[in-house]
Design a protein around this motif. Sequence first.
Motif, PDB file in Angstrom:
ATOM      1  N   LEU A  84      -4.314 -28.563  14.722  1.00  0.00           N
ATOM      2  CA  LEU A  84      -4.720 -29.424  14.025  1.00  0.00           C
ATOM      3  C   LEU A  84      -4.341 -30.837  14.417  1.00  0.00           C
ATOM      4  O   LEU A  84      -4.838 -31.851  13.787  1.00  0.00           O
ATOM      5  CB  LEU A  84      -4.058 -28.874  12.596  1.00  0.00           C
ATOM      6  N   ASP A  85      -3.390 -30.865  15.145  1.00  0.00           N
ATOM      7  CA  ASP A  85      -2.919 -32.199  15.798  1.00  0.00           C
ATOM      8  C   ASP A  85      -2.825 -32.146  17.322  1.00  0.00           C
ATOM      9  O   ASP A  85      -2.705 -31.016  17.840  1.00  0.00           O
ATOM     10  CB  ASP A  85      -1.759 -32.462  15.073  1.00  0.00           C
TER      11      ASP A  85
ATOM     12  N   ASP B 212     -13.769 -31.019  19.910  1.00  0.00           N
ATOM     13  CA  ASP B 212     -13.807 -30.787  18.687  1.00  0.00           C
ATOM     14  C   ASP B 212     -14.365 -29.595  18.114  1.00  0.00           C
ATOM     15  O   ASP B 212     -13.666 -28.895  17.251  1.00  0.00           O
ATOM     16  CB  ASP B 212     -14.444 -31.931  17.603  1.00  0.00           C
ATOM     17  N   ASP B 213     -15.453 -29.285  18.625  1.00  0.00           N
ATOM     18  CA  ASP B 213     -16.199 -28.002  18.123  1.00  0.00           C
ATOM     19  C   ASP B 213     -15.334 -26.789  18.569  1.00  0.00           C
ATOM     20  O   ASP B 213     -15.458 -25.729  17.847  1.00  0.00           O
ATOM     21  CB  ASP B 213     -17.562 -27.830  18.571  1.00  0.00           C
TER      22      ASP B 213
ATOM     23  N   ALA C 264     -12.344 -26.230  16.460  1.00  0.00           N
ATOM     24  CA  ALA C 264     -12.656 -25.739  15.244  1.00  0.00           C
ATOM     25  C   ALA C 264     -13.049 -24.292  15.220  1.00  0.00           C
ATOM     26  O   ALA C 264     -12.443 -23.217  14.465  1.00  0.00           O
ATOM     27  CB  ALA C 264     -13.946 -26.267  14.773  1.00  0.00           C
ATOM     28  N   ASP C 265     -13.442 -23.919  16.613  1.00  0.00           N
ATOM     29  CA  ASP C 265     -13.914 -22.233  16.485  1.00  0.00           C
ATOM     30  C   ASP C 265     -12.462 -21.350  16.732  1.00  0.00           C
ATOM     31  O   ASP C 265     -12.474 -20.493  16.288  1.00  0.00           O
ATOM     32  CB  ASP C 265     -14.520 -22.046  17.957  1.00  0.00           C
TER      33      ASP C 265
ATOM     34  N   ARG D 100      -9.589 -22.422  15.469  1.00  0.00           N
ATOM     35  CA  ARG D 100      -8.895 -22.460  14.025  1.00  0.00           C
ATOM     36  C   ARG D 100      -9.461 -21.523  13.086  1.00  0.00           C
ATOM     37  O   ARG D 100      -8.940 -20.606  12.620  1.00  0.00           O
ATOM     38  CB  ARG D 100      -9.105 -23.694  13.516  1.00  0.00           C
ATOM     39  N   LYS D 101     -10.894 -21.301  13.365  1.00  0.00           N
ATOM     40  CA  LYS D 101     -11.574 -20.257  12.573  1.00  0.00           C
ATOM     41  C   LYS D 101     -11.296 -19.042  12.971  1.00  0.00           C
ATOM     42  O   LYS D 101     -11.109 -17.977  12.187  1.00  0.00           O
ATOM     43  CB  LYS D 101     -13.092 -20.830  12.960  1.00  0.00           C
TER      44      LYS D 101
ATOM     45  N   LEU E 243     -13.511 -19.154   1.814  1.00  0.00           N
ATOM     46  CA  LEU E 243     -13.643 -20.371   2.607  1.00  0.00           C
ATOM     47  C   LEU E 243     -13.506 -20.162   3.916  1.00  0.00           C
ATOM     48  O   LEU E 243     -14.702 -20.436   4.789  1.00  0.00           O
ATOM     49  CB  LEU E 243     -12.765 -21.508   2.072  1.00  0.00           C
ATOM     50  N   PRO E 244     -12.422 -19.689   4.466  1.00  0.00           N
ATOM     51  CA  PRO E 244     -12.693 -19.393   5.974  1.00  0.00           C
ATOM     52  C   PRO E 244     -13.681 -18.518   6.499  1.00  0.00           C
ATOM     53  O   PRO E 244     -14.439 -18.692   7.612  1.00  0.00           O
ATOM     54  CB  PRO E 244     -11.228 -18.573   6.299  1.00  0.00           C
TER      55      PRO E 244
ATOM     56  N   VAL F 239     -16.678 -18.365   5.079  1.00  0.00           N
ATOM     57  CA  VAL F 239     -17.984 -18.963   4.669  1.00  0.00           C
ATOM     58  C   VAL F 239     -18.269 -19.762   6.194  1.00  0.00           C
ATOM     59  O   VAL F 239     -19.170 -19.691   6.540  1.00  0.00           O
ATOM     60  CB  VAL F 239     -17.776 -20.154   3.937  1.00  0.00           C
ATOM     61  N   TYR F 240     -17.081 -20.445   6.703  1.00  0.00           N
ATOM     62  CA  TYR F 240     -17.292 -21.267   8.096  1.00  0.00           C
ATOM     63  C   TYR F 240     -17.314 -20.155   9.203  1.00  0.00           C
ATOM     64  O   TYR F 240     -18.073 -20.592  10.249  1.00  0.00           O
ATOM     65  CB  TYR F 240     -16.301 -22.022   8.343  1.00  0.00           C
TER      66      TYR F 240
ATOM     67  N   SER G 234     -19.230 -17.445   9.106  1.00  0.00           N
ATOM     68  CA  SER G 234     -20.367 -16.888   8.770  1.00  0.00           C
ATOM     69  C   SER G 234     -20.238 -15.483   8.503  1.00  0.00           C
ATOM     70  O   SER G 234     -21.081 -14.706   9.032  1.00  0.00           O
ATOM     71  CB  SER G 234     -21.265 -17.198   9.969  1.00  0.00           C
TER      72      SER G 234
ATOM     73  N   MET H  69     -22.143 -21.393   8.633  1.00  0.00           N
ATOM     74  CA  MET H  69     -22.111 -21.483   7.151  1.00  0.00           C
ATOM     75  C   MET H  69     -23.584 -21.229   6.914  1.00  0.00           C
ATOM     76  O   MET H  69     -24.730 -21.429   7.446  1.00  0.00           O
ATOM     77  CB  MET H  69     -22.234 -23.220   6.990  1.00  0.00           C
TER      78      MET H  69
ATOM     79  N   ASP I  74     -24.520 -20.305   1.129  1.00  0.00           N
ATOM     80  CA  ASP I  74     -23.105 -21.079   1.069  1.00  0.00           C
ATOM     81  C   ASP I  74     -23.256 -22.786   0.740  1.00  0.00           C
ATOM     82  O   ASP I  74     -22.558 -23.343  -0.089  1.00  0.00           O
ATOM     83  CB  ASP I  74     -22.264 -20.658   2.225  1.00  0.00           C
TER      84      ASP I  74
ATOM     85  N   ALA J 195      -9.484 -27.900   8.888  1.00  0.00           N
ATOM     86  CA  ALA J 195      -8.118 -26.790   9.424  1.00  0.00           C
ATOM     87  C   ALA J 195      -8.439 -25.317   9.209  1.00  0.00           C
ATOM     88  O   ALA J 195      -7.996 -24.584  10.141  1.00  0.00           O
ATOM     89  CB  ALA J 195      -7.190 -27.105   8.489  1.00  0.00           C
ATOM     90  N   ILE J 196      -9.504 -25.053   8.486  1.00  0.00           N
ATOM     91  CA  ILE J 196      -9.981 -23.521   8.526  1.00  0.00           C
ATOM     92  C   ILE J 196     -11.058 -23.204   9.396  1.00  0.00           C
ATOM     93  O   ILE J 196     -11.725 -22.161   9.090  1.00  0.00           O
ATOM     94  CB  ILE J 196      -9.663 -22.715   7.118  1.00  0.00           C
ATOM     95  N   GLY J 197     -11.599 -24.233  10.040  1.00  0.00           N
ATOM     96  CA  GLY J 197     -12.664 -23.854  11.067  1.00  0.00           C
ATOM     97  C   GLY J 197     -13.910 -24.514  10.777  1.00  0.00           C
ATOM     98  O   GLY J 197     -14.798 -24.227  11.373  1.00  0.00           O
ATOM     99  N   ALA J 198     -14.090 -25.355   9.686  1.00  0.00           N
ATOM    100  CA  ALA J 198     -15.237 -26.089   9.749  1.00  0.00           C
ATOM    101  C   ALA J 198     -15.468 -27.158  10.582  1.00  0.00           C
ATOM    102  O   ALA J 198     -14.613 -27.915  11.150  1.00  0.00           O
ATOM    103  CB  ALA J 198     -15.401 -26.991   8.184  1.00  0.00           C
ATOM    104  N   LYS J 199     -16.692 -27.268  11.237  1.00  0.00           N
ATOM    105  CA  LYS J 199     -16.840 -28.204  12.387  1.00  0.00           C
ATOM    106  C   LYS J 199     -17.656 -29.398  11.711  1.00  0.00           C
ATOM    107  O   LYS J 199     -17.889 -29.468  10.638  1.00  0.00           O
ATOM    108  CB  LYS J 199     -18.079 -27.614  13.377  1.00  0.00           C
TER     109      LYS J 199
ATOM    110  N   PRO K  61      -8.050 -33.141  11.201  1.00  0.00           N
ATOM    111  CA  PRO K  61      -7.637 -32.341  10.035  1.00  0.00           C
ATOM    112  C   PRO K  61      -6.285 -32.849   9.482  1.00  0.00           C
ATOM    113  O   PRO K  61      -6.181 -32.991   8.256  1.00  0.00           O
ATOM    114  CB  PRO K  61      -7.379 -31.058  10.502  1.00  0.00           C
ATOM    115  N   ILE K  62      -5.324 -33.011  10.180  1.00  0.00           N
ATOM    116  CA  ILE K  62      -4.156 -33.516  10.041  1.00  0.00           C
ATOM    117  C   ILE K  62      -4.118 -34.906   9.132  1.00  0.00           C
ATOM    118  O   ILE K  62      -3.591 -35.156   8.115  1.00  0.00           O
ATOM    119  CB  ILE K  62      -2.992 -33.362  10.817  1.00  0.00           C
TER     120      ILE K  62
END
Lengths: 182, 406
Positions: free
Chosen positions: A54-55, A74-75, A78-79, A81-82, A106-107, A109-110, A112, B1, B5, B319-323, B399-400
């Motif tokens: 996250l940081d 970044d992407d 995100a992958d 983290r997901k 929510l997790p 949702v991202y 898929s 997504m 959704d 933080a939970i994975g959104a790009k 995110p942070i």
Amino acid sequence: MIEIKDVTKIYKTGDVEFQALYGVSFTIRDGEFVAIMGPSGSGKSTLMHILGCLDTPTSGTYFLDGKNVASLDDDALADIRKEKIGFVFQQFNLLPRTTVLRNVSLPLVYASVRGDERNKKVEKALFSAGFDRSHFLHHSNQLSGGQIQRVAIARALVNNPSLILADEPTGNLDTKTRTARL
Amino acid sequence: MTFADLFHETIAALSANKVRTGLTMLGIIIGIASVISMVSIGEGAKKSIEGSIQGLGSNLLTVMPGVVQPGRAVVSAGRGSSQTLKNTDAEALRDIQGISAISPELNRRFQITAPTTGFNTNSTVIGAEPDYALVRNLITDNGSFITAPHLRGLGRVAVLGPTAATDLFGEEDPVGQSVRINKMNFTVIGTLQKKGSAGFFNPDDMIFVPLSTMQKLLSGDDYLSTIAVSVTDKDMMPIVQQEITALLAERHRVDLESPDFSVISQADILGTLTQVTTTFTLFLASIASISLLVGGIGIMNMMLTTVTERTREIGLRKAIGAKRRDINLQFLAEAVMLTFTGGLIGILLGWLVAFGVTKLGIVQTSVSLSSILLAFGVSGAIGIIFGYYPARRASNLSPIEALRYE
Ligand SMILES: Nc1ncnc2c1ncn2[C@@H]1O[C@H](COP(=O)(O)OP(=O)(O)OP(=O)(O)O)[C@@H](O)[C@H]1O
Ligand SMILES: [Mg+2]
């Protein structure tokens, strides 16, 4: 597998610099359960955020499953983290004006994950966090402190992450912070 | 997504603050509705003017003394130039090929009274020949129009336009009664069917007398104010126009470049009026666009506010994975949903306003597809542009950083 080496973190607020981490190095192998302890303000959350992608550290290296996190865009972060990480924040950070069900979904949702599979996973996570159906449609502001905490845990577990980072998930003093690798 | 959704998130976000969403949408609704209704009024005015010009007579050429630019006043009316057209000019034109009818005319304003009712009116009296009705597309409603014997015999007869008829005789039948024009008695022999105004020329409130009577008894001059020429074929118009110009220039011994008369075709008048109405439409549309722009700024303002308010939420989603793309998409979807819903309602409202304006008989309107597409396109673009910028700003935060935002 987590390998960090000489990780430092310096927070800059305007001209003022504050160093929160001074050269942290350690390795955590798959399946290990690790607790990080220290007094308040010692930098545990800072470290967890770095481990949770996250940081970013100010200096030093972080290898997650052999990949240098600093080299990822970044992407790709995100992958990770997901797919790999379930994070329970110290402040829990539930979405306001949103139901328990949606918060935990929510997790997925991202990621898929949809339809029946999503419903099953969400229910499983919520049941294992000790919820019954009657609370599924409560909004975040209609929950008790402990329930908020459990929603946050269910949300971290819902997509079966290989790394669960929990920043003081129980809020009690003897288990300050735990890192669990399942 | 998935799309479902995204839709769910968008509805949830927009319904979270219904009042704000509603007010923002109102801005867009008003913007779009005003663009559509304003443009429809402009277009409607254009169409009705075109319609009445066509109604003035088909394939009509008008010869006038002085230099006239259609749609404007007489530009150069040199000494005596208003008396340059004579009856002999009109006769001479009859030799030109492609002319089906010629109507020499002389107009004057007079005070007219109806002795039986005591009503009076100040109106244009036109000295006309029988062909006038043919050339100008006039139809008698009652009685007859001026005939050749009237012309030869300096007949003191008058034909009334419908408005003039009601002004002078109210509900009574004017045919057979007499009117006084310039202290002379005229017998009404007919009335005309209602025609409607063509903006600058309205035959409804005019009164017609034989041209010879007009020249000899009423005005005392033998010049003409207009020669209206009906051309057999639309394609012949430019040639006939040229020939008339050449012939009259020769008769008047003037240079072709600076004639003391003008030959105006319907196309010229139509062109100028179209120019005027286009400017008018543009003017209305630009006023309406301002309100659309203000609506757009409203959307941008709302998006900026929500993005700022929801920075922590954005941090959590990341933080939970959104790009970045997911976040951009979500805010974009909100803005687009806002503008599209607002746009649809606005189109409906604008159309209703246009419909109402027509129904109430204020002005003719015509809602054009292009104005709908334009307004919709503009609102969509506003949503995308104004929604994209704040969304991008939010999705670029780490995110942070976003989670710590206060
Ligand atoms: N964004 C920031 N800017 C400046 N200083 C910061 C920032 N975040 C944390 N710090 C500082 O870094 C230090 C470590 O903070 P951190 O949150 O990691 O502590 P912690 O060990 O988790 O404490 P606690 O047990 O109370 O949760 C603190 O002194 C804090 O003031
Ligand atoms: Mg902490």
